[in-house]
Design a protein around this motif. Sequence first.
Motif, short mmCIF file in Angstrom:
data_model
loop_
_atom_site.label_atom_id
_atom_site.label_comp_id
_atom_site.label_asym_id
_atom_site.label_seq_id
_atom_site.Cartn_x
_atom_site.Cartn_y
_atom_site.Cartn_z
N UNK A 108 0.82 -1.21 0.00
CA UNK A 108 0.00 0.00 0.00
C UNK A 108 0.86 1.25 0.00
N UNK A 109 0.55 2.16 -0.91
CA UNK A 109 1.15 3.49 -0.95
C UNK A 109 0.00 4.48 -1.02
N UNK A 110 -0.15 5.29 0.02
CA UNK A 110 -1.29 6.20 0.07
C UNK A 110 -2.58 5.45 0.29
N UNK A 111 -3.56 5.73 -0.54
CA UNK A 111 -4.88 5.13 -0.39
C UNK A 111 -5.07 3.87 -1.23
N UNK A 112 -4.11 3.52 -2.05
CA UNK A 112 -4.30 2.39 -2.95
C UNK A 112 -3.16 1.40 -2.85
N UNK A 113 -3.45 0.16 -3.19
CA UNK A 113 -2.44 -0.88 -3.24
C UNK A 113 -2.03 -1.12 -4.70
N UNK A 114 -0.96 -1.87 -4.87
CA UNK A 114 -0.54 -2.22 -6.23
C UNK A 114 -1.63 -3.01 -6.94
N UNK A 253 2.78 -2.05 -11.64
CA UNK A 253 1.79 -1.48 -10.72
C UNK A 253 2.40 -0.91 -9.45
N UNK A 254 3.67 -1.20 -9.19
CA UNK A 254 4.29 -0.75 -7.93
C UNK A 254 4.59 0.74 -8.00
N UNK A 255 4.66 1.34 -6.81
CA UNK A 255 5.00 2.77 -6.72
C UNK A 255 6.09 2.96 -5.68
N UNK A 256 7.18 3.60 -6.09
CA UNK A 256 8.23 3.95 -5.16
C UNK A 256 9.01 2.75 -4.66
N UNK A 257 10.13 3.02 -4.02
CA UNK A 257 10.97 2.01 -3.40
C UNK A 257 10.96 2.23 -1.90
N UNK A 258 10.42 1.26 -1.18
CA UNK A 258 10.38 1.35 0.27
C UNK A 258 10.52 -0.05 0.85
N UNK A 286 12.66 -10.33 9.08
CA UNK A 286 13.52 -9.90 7.97
C UNK A 286 13.14 -8.47 7.56
N UNK A 287 14.19 -7.70 7.28
CA UNK A 287 14.04 -6.33 6.81
C UNK A 287 14.44 -6.27 5.34
N UNK A 288 13.50 -5.95 4.46
CA UNK A 288 13.79 -5.92 3.02
C UNK A 288 14.14 -4.53 2.50
N UNK A 289 14.34 -3.58 3.41
CA UNK A 289 14.68 -2.23 2.95
C UNK A 289 16.19 -2.05 2.91
N UNK A 290 16.62 -0.93 2.35
CA UNK A 290 18.05 -0.61 2.25
C UNK A 290 18.57 0.12 3.48
N UNK A 680 11.64 -5.75 -3.04
CA UNK A 680 12.67 -5.06 -3.82
C UNK A 680 12.29 -5.07 -5.30
N UNK A 681 12.45 -3.94 -5.97
CA UNK A 681 12.10 -3.79 -7.38
C UNK A 681 13.27 -4.22 -8.26
N UNK A 682 12.96 -4.73 -9.46
CA UNK A 682 14.03 -5.18 -10.34
C UNK A 682 14.63 -4.04 -11.15
N UNK A 683 13.86 -3.05 -11.54
CA UNK A 683 14.40 -1.97 -12.36
C UNK A 683 14.42 -2.32 -13.84
N UNK A 684 14.32 -1.30 -14.69
CA UNK A 684 14.21 -1.52 -16.13
C UNK A 684 15.47 -2.15 -16.72
#
Length: 750
Positions: A108-114, A253-258, A286-290, A680-684
């Motif tokens: 969830x980011x804001x009011x919506x989920x992916x 559909x994902x937004x941002x990296x967190x 487990x912590x999946x953040x940087x 974690x996002x893969x990136x283009x």
Amino acid sequence: MPSFDFLPLLWWGLPLALAPVIIHLINLLRHRKVPWAAMEFLIASQKKYRTRVLLRQLLLLLLRVAAIVGIALLFAQPRWRSAVGAFLGGSRTAHIVLLDDSYSMSDRVGESTAFDRGRGVIERILEELVSSRHSHELLVGRFSTISSTDSATPEDLERKETTRWDVTRQMVSPQSVQAIRNEIKSLVVSQSAATPREAILAATEMIGFGSGTSNVLWLITDFRSKDWKVADETAAALRQLSDQGVDLRLVDCAQGDHGNLTIERLDVVGGVSAKGVLVPLEVTVRNSSDRPVRNVSIDFKEDGAARPSVRLEEIPARGISSQRLESIFSTSGSHLISARLENDAVAVDNTRSTVIDIADYVDVLLIDGDPNGGSRTGDAFFVAAALAPGSGVATGLRPRIEPPRALGELDLKTFDAIWLMDVERLDEAEVAAIERYARSGGGVVFFLGPRSNATTINQLLYRNGDGLFPVPLAGPVDMLVDSVEKSPDVIVQDHPVVAVLSGQRNPLLGGVSINRYMAVERGYIAPTGSGLRRLLELRGGAPLAVERPYGEGLVVAFLSTASPTWNNWARGNPSWVVVMLELESHLAHVSRKALSLEVGDRLEVKLIPGTDESEVDFLLPPDGAVLRVAGTIDAAGSMTAELEAATIAGPYAARWQRTDGSEAEKLFSVNVVPEEGDIERIGRERLDRTLSGVKFTLEKAAELRPDSESFAGISLVTPFLYGLIVVLLLEQFVAYLCSYHSLSRSNRIG
């Protein structure tokens, strides 16, 4: 009539077609004076071949113009949308939409989920298709509900569409759009860890059985690294679709990296699962953040009642942190322990539970090698006294001393571990029984002594490394007294069983004297990968206690006696009791490990025909809804009741009646797959490497503007490419005819 996916490229490319004409006109203005004597012959030849030369030059000019126009058309991606297109195979477009509903899409980011954003993408696609003047088919499915089939006949696929796809293949029209829209709005994210691979394989089966002549595959997901970093099979499936001309549309559909916190494990770690005994548990987050996360509070419940929280001081970036706690259960039976974090971006992986089966006592089998048995000075007595000391000290263990023949008579699966004390010899049936026990996860301990024969152990139990015993033996050896340095006889190694005694000059082990031990065969080196470890070492480096895995279980060999015959360890030294209890806990950790079930797994209850009724009520989370399942009997006569798949995480219960009127119950704990919580996002750039050779477009869900005109009709790229190749070959041939070629020397002489 034809249309173009990239019309601006056509308008930029068409003016370039004038280049050959302009170059030709410029060349006409360039005259050169060439001295020439035989003008009459030249004029006559020009009059004779003028028309032929002009036609060749005109044809060459047209071919060069056509080549440039063809290149511009290829870049513009032409499609045909007329009756001719229908004659060539139809102008209908089939859209297969794959929606990721794994629980990482609940991010969830804001009011919506992916998942909300992915569902919105499908709604926008639907609105575009219904407003189009062309014909479109639509098929929609979620990752968790579709998978590839073993057969791919039209009948099988039609059945699969009805049972597995959320929106079955149908024409998009004003009449059907409302029903499709309602179905899409009803879709919810699952708690599964479904991956793109199975969904793409399912889509591969569906392509080609519809009536559309062009196909568009929409892959709507959050592109997490765990699914795409190493995805050879997924990339191969997409490459196959791309090669078949399928238009691949990937939507992120994902937004941002967190980051995200996930409770990765909640298990019993050692101890004895018996009533009245401290049962140690360990929770891992487990912590999946940087970035590291500090002061993480974990709430616990025991059978629904709140317990004191524990706190993790820090969880490192992309790392784990664990905390131990203890419980004492006053009653036997199944008990539910649950842990919970505060909600974060992904809420479903913030909870984890486990079921602990608590017994009145845990039985341990002690095989006494003393033919007389029952001696208060024998090995079995000292081990039994350490495992169950009495005097108000509860360990939950119930040692049972038996002669060696009991190995072939008793059901060994009922014992937590098996200890063999100075056994002179075992027959083949007894060896086979204890090896089966160890292979299936049991723990076995050997103590050696005066009755132990090195040759017999090597032949029956070691068998060149294929048997149960960890090392080959040479024979008994006396330990020399160190009267000079007075170093301790026993040295602790890096092993969890003896970790409590680690440290230099441990006072508890300083008083242990080893007089005699069984030496390991001289020059023996453990094979690579054997898993052999030392627990204790003697002064001088010889092993005193070793461990080796055997099948799913563990085998430990003490190369001296348990009784004060070859050493004095068991005579009043507190470390003896500590190490024996730690060893019992360590050996039995495999057999004591709680059943770990994850979302999607089958729940199974074994019933006894004649003792249990054939129907089982499964109570499902979160509200205890009841699902009655009838048991089935297999060819061997065993009766089983199964819940095909647990779709959500939480506690499950199975209840059934026995023929005597009593009620039985079994608890299950079902958890989400913790790896899915790594967002974690893969990136283009990395995605392009993974999908190398695959032609696709990637768009953000928020920026997607689907255009039905861009994928309706038949793509003309391939035929235009072949036509361009033909034009270029003809251009080269005509250019050769129009150019001047001098005759070879031999022809001039002739």
